[in-house]
Design an enzyme around this catalytic site. Structure first.
Site, PDB file in Angstrom:
ATOM      1  N   GLU A 458       0.848  -1.193   0.000  1.00 58.80           N
ATOM      2  CA  GLU A 458       0.000   0.000   0.000  1.00 58.80           C
ATOM      3  C   GLU A 458       0.882   1.240   0.000  1.00 58.80           C
ATOM      4  O   GLU A 458       1.834   1.341   0.781  1.00 58.80           O
ATOM      5  CB  GLU A 458      -0.918   0.020   1.227  1.00 58.80           C
ATOM      6  N   ASN A 513      -4.795   5.031  -2.061  1.00 64.15           N
ATOM      7  CA  ASN A 513      -6.040   5.574  -1.516  1.00 64.15           C
ATOM      8  C   ASN A 513      -6.560   6.710  -2.390  1.00 64.15           C
ATOM      9  O   ASN A 513      -5.798   7.531  -2.881  1.00 64.15           O
ATOM     10  CB  ASN A 513      -5.818   6.107  -0.099  1.00 64.15           C
ATOM     11  N   GLU A 545      -8.256   2.247  -3.226  1.00 65.91           N
ATOM     12  CA  GLU A 545      -8.987   2.051  -1.972  1.00 65.91           C
ATOM     13  C   GLU A 545      -9.890   3.247  -1.725  1.00 65.91           C
ATOM     14  O   GLU A 545      -9.448   4.399  -1.790  1.00 65.91           O
ATOM     15  CB  GLU A 545      -8.009   1.878  -0.809  1.00 65.91           C
ATOM     16  N   ASP A 575     -12.139   0.439   1.961  1.00 61.48           N
ATOM     17  CA  ASP A 575     -11.227   0.697   3.069  1.00 61.48           C
ATOM     18  C   ASP A 575     -12.011   0.973   4.345  1.00 61.48           C
ATOM     19  O   ASP A 575     -13.161   1.427   4.311  1.00 61.48           O
ATOM     20  CB  ASP A 575     -10.328   1.883   2.710  1.00 61.48           C
ATOM     21  N   GLU A 632      -6.057  -4.845   8.613  1.00 62.54           N
ATOM     22  CA  GLU A 632      -5.037  -3.812   8.811  1.00 62.54           C
ATOM     23  C   GLU A 632      -4.574  -3.806  10.262  1.00 62.54           C
ATOM     24  O   GLU A 632      -5.307  -4.213  11.165  1.00 62.54           O
ATOM     25  CB  GLU A 632      -5.595  -2.428   8.462  1.00 62.54           C
TER      26      GLU A 632
END
Length: 692
Positions: A458, A513, A545, A575, A632
């Protein structure tokens, strides 16, 4: 001088004065109409031009005949009726054509229009002289005739010039004066150019209009035309005055609530600060924001919201006392002022009365609705001696209080200004952070929980400020979204992450993101497509995301964008699942490629029974929908073991690797691989973690 001669001279001068006066007042009204014609368009313009031409032409017609009579008023004379009418028509047409040309916007248009009108006035004089019959003979001097022509053309051009090119507001009065002077000057020029000799043998035709009768008739006719024109001008002036008053009222009052508006507030603020300075009083400025009003509009509609605002304004208006002022700024924001020598105590009292106006629930479409008001205030000159800064301080205090608790009353303090100033400076620096090379991407590895295999990373944005050092994303990301700097920053992050992955420096997929601000742009899918083409990264290796709140404001449009991205081959993951809306309907409407379980639940595993139950539910939901789940924030082996045993597909967290810069990513991958090899056997042999 004999008495008859004195009388004749006096009578002569009186007629000249009458001719000048008739011309002056008639053309003054005509010039007012001409000014209105120049300020309007279309048929209205031609209507005013016609009124100006009739008024000015009639005044010139009457003054011309009176000035002719003044040449020798003692002679027996008369005028032909038809020629007299022709003179009036020539005067009106000459003025109409001259005004029409003079009102145009090409070079020397006023002067050309004035020359045309002057030519018409000369033709009018010539025709009038031809229609004048006297009991005698007239001899003309060529020099006097030339002077008459010069005066007629020159002074007409000057009059229209002054009406069209006013230097001051008196110039249009000057245009009427010039025309009146022209009539008098042309009269005296004709007097100097002509010699009249009485001849009793000359008989006048019986059909002529006697000079005295025509004199009275033209004066009466012109007075009628002037009265009509002047009345029209007065009516128009009154109408414009009423319109101006109405516009003034509308510009200073909010049409919906009836409260003064922002313009009126600014004027009152200027007056009150001057008074407070002169009388050594204090002045408090208030910023009032209705909490939750947007929800009312969303649920009940804007019409219901408008009615609610009217009631809110009415309630607050009833709390206002002497020395206090309330205005509406816009939407659900209101402004207040209070003059007192006992601030901030009286300011708290004013704010308390405003807050009390919201104590009773409101009725919206038959339903009871509870609202509050967040209020901030600042005191002049205690907080600031600057008038404009006073309201800014009040708004700053309101926003500060609202951020902590809705419905609160907050007084401005200098610490707020320091914080706001630092935040504004940080926002300015953020606008150019990417250009100055201050932004960087750190990558956090994502692994398969079953075997510890690295499956992607990520991309996380970092900001190294030249003065303040490393700034937390929790601080600068909301600021970037607030100022919309996140749009170019987000594009930079996408481009950088795709380039790094295309160069083979990131294993598997790269996750980036998307901010709600980015998602609100219609060209988002096209922008991502262009970045993929530019960097050469396969869409299959990109994952975006989004949080569900990103597209909750317009689900139809949001789901359309997500489907466009997925049609390109880009993976889409939800997310922070488990926080915010977490709507099952959204999961059903759009088949996400991945669900990211929020770390707030993972950190409480495995001892927290509630967290364990929620995690099991999310994992079961993902399994039933065929959507893999990534957890996460995995920091302990116990958390890893619990998630793996419960069927969680993937994970990321400090246990495997911290976010690192691209240069350190190979070392992080090697460390993660060693850790997985060492602990894989223990994890496989360890008993399942029982639910707490």
């Amino acid at each position: 001088m004999p008495p008859d001669t004195v009388f004749a001279f006096a009578y002569h001068q009186m007629l000249v004065v009458i001719a000048g006066a008739v011309c002056l007042f008639g053309t003054w009204v005509g010039m007012r109409h001409f000014a209105r014609a120049r300020a309007t368009q279309g048929t209205t313009r031609y209507g005013w031009l016609f009124m100006a031409s009739v008024g000015t032409g009639a005044a010139l017609w009457a003054s011309t005949f009176i000035s002719i009579l003044a040449l020798d008023p003692s002679l027996n004379s008369g005028f032909e009726p038809f020629a007299t009418l022709v003179v009036l028509i020539v005067a009106v047409i000459a003025c109409l054509v001259g005004f029409e040309i003079g009102s145009r916007h090409f070079t020397l248009a006023p002067e050309l229009g004035g020359l045309v009108m002057g030519a018409g006035i000369l033709a009018m004089h010539f025709t009038a002289m031809k229609s004048w019959h006297i009991a005698g003979t007239t001899h003309w001097n060529a020099y006097g005739v030339v002077m008459t022509f010069v005066l007629g053309l020159g002074l007409s051009a000057l009059a229209v010039n002054r009406a069209n090119r006013p230097v001051t507001r008196w110039c249009r009065h000057g245009a009427a004066i010039v025309l009146a002077f022209m009539i008098c000057a042309m009269h005296y020029a004709m007097t100097a150019a002509s010699t009249t000799l009485p001849d009793p043998s000359v008989a006048l035709p019986p059909y002529l209009i006697p000079a005295p009768m025509l004199g009275f008739a033209v004066v009466a006719a012109v007075l009628l035309v002037m009265g009509s024109g002047f009345s029209t001008y007065i009516i128009d002036l009154r109408s414009r005055t009423e319109s101006a008053d109405r516009i003034h009222q509308l510009s200073f009052n909010d049409t919906m609530t009836g409260l003064p508006n922002r313009i009126a507030f600014n004027e009152r603020l200027a007056y009150d600060t001057a008074e407070a300075h002169e009388k050594a009083h204090k002045l408090a400025a208030f910023s009032i924001d209705v909490d939750g009003f947007k929800d009312i509009n969303d649920v009940f509609g804007h019409s219901a919201g408008d009615l609610l605002l009217i009631e809110v304004a009415d309630r607050m208006r009833r709390t206002i006392g002497s020395g206090e002022f309330l205005a509406r700024q816009s939407g659900d924001e209101f402004l207040g002022l209070q003059t007192s020598g006992n601030h901030p105590q009286d300011a708290h009292g004013f704010a308390g009365r405003i807050a009390q106006a919201f104590a009773q629930p409101f009725t919206v479409q038959g339903q009871m609705v509870t609202l509050t008001a967040s209020i901030g205030f600042s005191v002049f000159p205690t907080d600031t001696p600057e008038r404009d800064q006073l309201l800014s301080n009040a708004k700053l205090a309101m926003h500060r209080g609202k951020s902590k608790q809705r419905g609160s009353v907050c007084m401005y303090s200098h610490e707020m200004d320091d914080t706001a100033r630092a935040r504004r400076a940080l926002a300015r620096d953020l606008q150019t952070a990417a250009e100055r090379g201050e932004l960087a991407l750190h990558y956090q590895l994502q692994t398969s929980l079953a075997d510890g295999r690295i499956c992607g990373a990520e991309a996380l944005m970092r900001w190294q400020h030249p003065k303040h050092g490393m700034i937390s994303p929790a601080e600068f990301i909301p600021l970037a979204e607030e100022t919309e700097a996140i749009v170019p920053m987000g594009e930079w992050a996408l481009r950088t992450a795709c380039r790094d992955a295309a160069q083979g420096r990131i294993p598997g997929t790269v996750a980036v993101n998307l901010s709600p601000v980015q998602f609100s742009r219609d060209d988002l899918a096209e922008t991502i497509h262009a970045i993929l083409l530019e960097t050469g990264l396969s869409p299959r290796r990109l994952e975006v995301e989004v949080t569900e709140s990103t597209f909750m404001s317009d689900q139809t449009r949001g789901l359309h964008i997500l489907r466009k991205l997925k049609a390109m081959g880009i993976a889409v993951s939800m997310d922070d699942f488990g926080t915010g809306y977490s709507s099952l309907a959204t999961l059903h409407a759009f088949p996400f490629d991945k669900i990211k379980l929020d770390q707030s639940f993972v950190k409480r595993l495995p001892k927290d029974a509630a967290a364990a139950a929620i995690v099991r539910t999310v994992l079961a939901l993902g399994a039933s929908l065929g959507i893999p789940v990534l957890a996460e924030g995995i920091e302990t082996e116990a958390q890893w073991q619990f998630l793996a045993n419960e069927g969680c597909d993937k994970g990321q967290g400090y246990l495997f690797a911290r976010p690192v810069a691209l240069a350190q990513l190979p070392a992080a991958m090697a460390a993660a691989a060693r850790f997985v090899r060492e602990d894989a056997i223990e994890l496989a042999d360890a008993p399942a973690v029982a639910a707490a």
